[in-house]
Structures are given as C-alpha cells and as structure tokens.
Design a protein around this motif. Structure first.
Motif: not given
Length: 737
Positions: A121-130
């Motif tokens: 199990d790991v941490f993730y960072w999700s984001s929107t890149q223009p």
C-alpha cells in the motif's frame, strides 16, 4: 462549429536564399517531420496519423499540418509517494517523510489517496496538468526542429541590425507561422513570425499576404507563380521534357545508364526552379565531330541541360533547357543559353584537338612523374604491375596476351590528357578514342575504356576478353596494394573504394564465368609487388614526437612493411561475395554452407547454391544433415586417433558388423557416381545421389558402436566415417544447414 474551425491547420514557412539543391528534399522532409513529431509529443495534433503537406522550393521550407489544437487537453496525472508503512507512524499519524513529500508536490497530506502498487500500500497524489498551449510552445518546437536538420554546411551571417550573428544553411529572410488565420508570435533566426511571404523572384507582383494556412499553396501558385510542392514540379518538368523531346524527334536516354543520369539531373533541376518551363536550344552541328560523351558531360554537368539523341543513340545538336521563367516569348532565354553553351563546347573541342597531337604511347614516360601512392610508387610502376597481371589472366578470358599487355601499358595514359583533366569522369572513354586515333587495335582501345568496369553496382561488365582481363588485373592490383600497406576500410570509411573493387572482382569471376581460384588470384596479385621498396629503416622504427615537441603521450604513426595477407584479403572479398549472393536471393545459411568448402571457383557458386536448395526438398534431407553433424562431432572428438579424416583407408577385413559392411558397400558404390556428377558440374545430381545413404547411415548408428574397445576396429570405423563425411560435403558443408 466544425472540426476544421475548432482545430485549424498550422502552417510554418521559412523563406531563405537559394538552398543547396542536392539537400533540398532531405531538409524539407526533416523540417516537416520534426515539427509534426514535436506537436504530437505535446498532444497538439488531433490525428497523429495525418500526413503533413510538405513544401520545398529553392527558397523555402514549409509544412502544413491539419487539425492542430490551440491547447492540448488537460491530463490527469498520478504520482506515487512513500509506502503507507513509511508514511504513517505507529499511531497512524503522518511521518515527516510523508509531510515533506506532500509539500514537494504542493499538496496537503489530507488530499493524498491510498492505493496498492502490486507489492504494498502506498500514498498517491493526483492532479490535473494543463495541456500545452500552441502559441507558447511553437517557437520552441521550430528551434528544436531547425537544430536537428541534416544541414550539409552552415553559413554564418549578420542580421539587418548589423550586430546579431546567426547560423543556418542559408540566410533566412521571412518567417510565417499561421494557425488557421491567426499569426502565432515567435522569433526564429532573428525573424518575427508574420503572414507575409514572397513569390517568384521575377514573376511575382510583390509580397503575398496569406489569408490562412489552407490558402498557402493556392496563393503561391496564383499570385506568386510558384509551385511549392517538389514532386509536383518534378512531374511538370518530366512531362514537358517528354513532350519537347517527342516534338523534336529525339529521345532523352539511349540506355539504362543514360536514364539514371537523366533521372539524377531531373531530381536536381526540380530543386532549382519554382515555376518551371522547358525550352529547346541548339548548337552548331560542327561540334558533333567531338566525341559525344564530352559534349553530353559538358551540357549536363556545367549547364544542367538535357541533350537529345536520335533513336540510334547518336547525339543531336539540340538540348532542352529547364528554365525558372514560364513566359510567352522565351526567345531571349533560348538565345542566352545557346550563347552560354557555345564556349563550353568549344573548350571540349579544343581539348580534343590538342590531346590528339600526342599519342598515348608518347605519354608513357610522363607516368613516371605521376605519384600513384607514396608507398606504392608512380603510375608507371602501377601500370607495370597491372601489365604482369593482365598477361597472366589473358588466357583465362580468351584474350591475346599481347593485346592485354599493350592495353595495360596504355590504360592510364589518358589521365594525362587535357580532356580527362577537365572531365575526370571520361577516363577510359577518352582513352578509347585516342587509342583508335593512334592506330591501336580495336581490342586494345576497347579494353582501355572497359577496364574501369564495373564502376558501380549494376554497371555492365567489360564486353571484350581483353577488357575483362585488364579490368580484373586493375582491381586485383588496387586491392593487393592498398591492403598490403594496411590502408584497409574501417566502418563506413573506404577512401580507396576497396569494397567496390572487391565486388567488381566477385562479379567478373561469377558473371564472366572465369575458371579461376580467388585465393590463387590474390596471391598472384600480391606477388607483382615484389619490387616494391621497403620503408626506410628510419621510418619503420617507432618515433616519439614528444621528445622533440614536449608533448606527451602521442606517438607518430609509422608505415609498416608491405604484407601479402592473402587470408585477410580473401575474407574481405568473401564479405562482398556474401552481400552479392544475398542480393541475388540466396539464403544466408546456404551461402555459408557453400563458402565453407572454399573460394576456388566462384563461377560455380550459384549452381551449387541452386543444387543445395533442391537438396533441401528431398525427404532424406533432415536425416542426412543430422547424421552429417553427428559424424562431424565424432571426427572432431577423435582427431587424435589418426584415422578420423577422409584420407585414412578402410580395411574391409575389419568390418565386423553387417551395418558397417552395408554402409561401406554403399559408400564404395556411390563415390564414383558422385565424382562423375561433380566432374560434369551437375551439383544437383551429386547431392541427390546422397539420398541412397539414408538407410545404411541410420542402420550404422543404430547397430554399430564407433568407439569400440578394440583400437583397430575404432580406427577403421572412424576411417569409414571420414570417407563418408568427405563425400557428403563435396558440394557444401552440410553441418552449416
């Protein structure tokens, strides 16, 4: 709103001074594909499979790409961070490792998500890149593309401000960057992007303001009198050349070699004009007294004209001009070109007249003043070596020894003439004309012209027996000499064209059907350098310049003594032979199987390869080749037994088992049959006869112990296998299959 309006085409054009014609199409293709690839990488193309419209004229590189986005779609990205075990402490609180990682991403720890990466199990960072904005990146895309163009040679020049210096293949004057009807601002090579371009230097009424990216080609044709597509111009020129030659009752080429030259010239002139037109010029018929090869070369090379021929191959006193000016009254253009060509042809006539004042034979002493190679002596010494080789080869080609020797003596003398000095491409050709003028025999004259053949892949072989002997002698002397002094090809560097000479030897031996051994020929070629002086003692001792110059670690290269390396040169020629046979459609494994038996008779290789292909189709093929490999392995392991070769004799009294007696009987019966087939060069029958061995060979290995305890039995059985192995591998080494 339709797709084209949402995502209009992108046009990029760079207007320059005249670009190098031989590099134009490569530059244009690289320019177009470079921009297309970089747009695709930034996801700015709606259809990455769409082909760009490539435009190339002498003064412009341009590309139009359909369906280009103003901005690429935003992308969801997910970045993997620390594992949960590392990111949380025993109380389930974020550790400093997790907090620092989140800060680095510009995120709050609470905004992170958890997931499984397949291991933990790991941490993730999700984001929107223009997505990339076309207007922001187009300048960067063009700069990157220009940096990777295959520019043969750069020019450095100053911009109009007199201060800024830039480098490009030629000075650039305008830059157009249009997305639909919108100019995308950027500055490249000191030029600010605009929508203005130039048409034809003389036929256009002035600068052209482009409406949009889609109107580019139409406006250039209608307003600028420019055909922007290279292939379209080439087709226009080809059609007009064909029409004009037909109107004048002539043809453009009389054979395949001429057609290749016409094609190459067509490629070149299509890169020199923007609005082509073909006109007919003529010259004084008196010039036809000069050898037509001289006139043709002068017109094609110096003026880029297309000479016209009669259907019988005789040159007409007419030529076709590809002009960059399509006008109603071309008389001024035609008159100007006719005035220009006259002194060119007069020069050729002068050289021809002057050269004939001296015979080729009278020029022989001058060859002693011309250095061929510092290590290999003069052209006179080289001619003597070629003479000795040609005399030895003449009987094999059916030539007269006297003719071969005379042709070898005179072959290089036309290098001293004015015509060949002006047009090196005519070496050999002019030698034939001058030899005829001097009263030499036709065999000698033809051989002088033919001894450079074949000059390239696909070129014809010498047609005469004397020419065949002289061409082979010339190539062998070059190979042995340059190889002997260690000047061997490395990588793609081959300054003495040894690969071409080796291929020429291969073709002459095979296609000329000469019954000669390649290793013997190479040994003979090395032998003619018997009078070559060895390098001076001072030159052969290692010398260190560092002692004199103060520089460390660099030693001066020193010449090595001439080395008659027959095995090395044989291997080099064999590599060219492999390529030649592969190009002829033969399988690589079959080629290796045949070459493993030696290089004695190259003229028989194709027949042996064809026989091998037929042998593969026999039902016994798999069994016999497997048995052959097994026999070979046994013989190699038993090499110290003294009987494990094809020369050891079999003692019938020691054949104890029925299977070994049957195999020996089959072998004794088959040997004269195979030998007779080989003497008749019926290699297919020789291999097919081996099918009779399948049953006795299989029975032998099932019922007979080769490595018997009795040494006499063991040696006898190894002798039997040695004879069998030799018989099976007469046409090809079957173990290679």
């Amino acid at each position: 709103m339709n797709q084209a309006t949402n995502h209009p085409a992108l046009l990029v054009e760079l207007l320059t001074e005249e670009l190098p014609p031989h590099a134009l199409t490569r530059l244009a293709d690289s320019f177009a594909q470079g921009i297309r690839t970089r747009l695709a990488t930034r996801q700015l193309l709606t259809n990455e499979d769409a082909h760009p419209d490539i435009y190339a004229t002498p003064r412009r590189l341009a590309v139009r790409l359909p369906g280009v986005r103003a901005q690429a779609d935003a992308r969801e990205i997910q970045i993997k961070g620390p594992s949960v075990a590392v990111g949380l402490d025993a109380q389930g609180q974020p550790t400093m490792a997790l907090i620092k990682w989140a800060e680095k991403q510009g995120a709050e720890v609470s905004a992170l998500t958890r997931g499984h990466d397949g291991k933990q199990d790991v941490f993730y960072w999700s984001s929107t890149q223009p997505g990339a904005v076309l207007a922001d990146v187009i300048g960067e895309i063009i700069v990157e593309t220009l940096a990777q163009l295959p520019i043969p040679k750069f020019m450095t020049y100053q911009l109009a401000d007199g201060l800024t210096t830039v480098s490009f293949v030629r000075p650039a004057h305008r830059l157009v960057v249009l997305h639909g009807d919108t100019v995308l601002p950027c500055t490249i090579l000191g030029l600010a992007a605009d929508r203005i371009t130039d048409g034809h230097r003389f036929l256009s009424s002035g600068p052209i303001t482009l409406e949009n990216a889609d109107s580019y080609a139409r406006q250039l044709r209608e307003q600028g009198h420019v055909e922007p597509e290279y292939q379209a111009r080439r087709v226009m020129i080809a059609n007009e050349l064909a029409h004009s030659s037909q109107q004048n009752g002539g043809i453009l080429a009389v054979n395949d070699e001429e057609q290749q030259q016409v094609t190459a010239l067509l490629d070149e002139v299509a890169a020199l004009v923007e609005w082509p037109a073909v006109y007919t010029g003529q010259f004084d018929p008196a010039f036809l007294a000069v050898p037509q090869e001289c006139l043709i070369l002068s017109m094609r090379t110096n003026q880029r004209y297309f000479p016209l021929f009669e259907t019988n191959g005789k040159l007409k006193n007419q030529f076709l001009i590809v002009s960059n000016m399509r006008i109603d009254d071309p008389s001024g253009i035609i008159d100007g070109n006719e005035r220009v060509v006259r002194p060119r042809l007069a020069d050729a006539q002068f050289f021809f007249d002057q050269d004939r004042r001296e015979t080729l034979a009278s020029r022989l002493p001058q060859l002693a003043q011309v250095v061929y190679h510092a290590r290999l002596g003069t052209q006179a010494e080289r001619s003597e070596r070629i003479r000795r080789l040609a005399a030895a080869l003449a009987p094999a080609t059916g030539a007269s020894v006297a003719d071969a020797e005379r042709a070898a003596q005179l072959a290089k003398t036309d290098l001293l003439t004015g015509m060949v000095g002006e047009f090196p491409e005519l070496q050999g050709t002019m030698g034939r004309y001058y030899a005829r003028h001097d009263g030499e025999s036709e065999a000698v004259a033809d051989a002088i012209a033919e001894h450079y053949q074949p000059r390239f892949a696909g070129d014809a072989l010498p047609a005469s027996p004397t020419g065949l002997a002289l061409a082979l002698a010339d190539k062998l002397e070059t190979l042995a000499g340059i190889w002997g002094i260690g000047q061997r090809p490395t990588g793609d560097k081959d300054p003495f064209a040894l690969r071409r000479h080796a291929l020429g030897v291969v073709r002459i031996l095979i296609e000329g059907k000469l019954t000669l051994s390649l290793p013997a020929l190479l040994e003979q070629a090395f032998s003619v350098f018997d009078k070559l002086p060895a390098p001076a003692a001072a030159d052969t001792e290692p010398s260190d310049k560092a002692a004199a110059t103060g520089k460390k670690g660099r030693k001066e290269a020193v010449p090595q003594p001439f080395t008659a390396d027959v095995p090395g040169l044989s291997a080099f020629v064999a590599d060219r032979l492999r390529s030649y046979l592969r190009d002829r459609g033969f399988a690589g494994t079959d080629i290796e199987a045949v070459l493993a038996t030696g290089l004695d008779r190259l003229d028989l290789l194709e027949a042996r390869l064809a026989a091998l292909a037929a042998f593969r189709r026999l039902p016994a093929f798999e069994s016999l080749t497997a048995a052959n490999k097994r026999i070979g392995n046994i013989l190699r392991k038993s090499a110290g037994e003294g009987a494990a070769d094809d020369k050891a004799s079999v003692d019938p009294a020691l054949l104890k088992e029925a299977a070994e007696r049957d195999l020996n009987d089959a072998l004794v019966k088959l040997q004269p049959q195979v030998q007779a087939h080989l003497q008749q060069q019926d290699f297919t029958a020789a291999l097919q006869a081996l099918a009779a061995l399948q049953a006795p060979v299989d029975a032998f290995f099932e019922q007979v112990m080769v490595n018997a305890e009795d040494p006499a039995l063991r040696r006898n059985r190894l002798a039997l296998l040695g004879g069998l192995h030799a018989l099976m591998n007469r046409v090809a080494d079957l173990s290679q299959l």
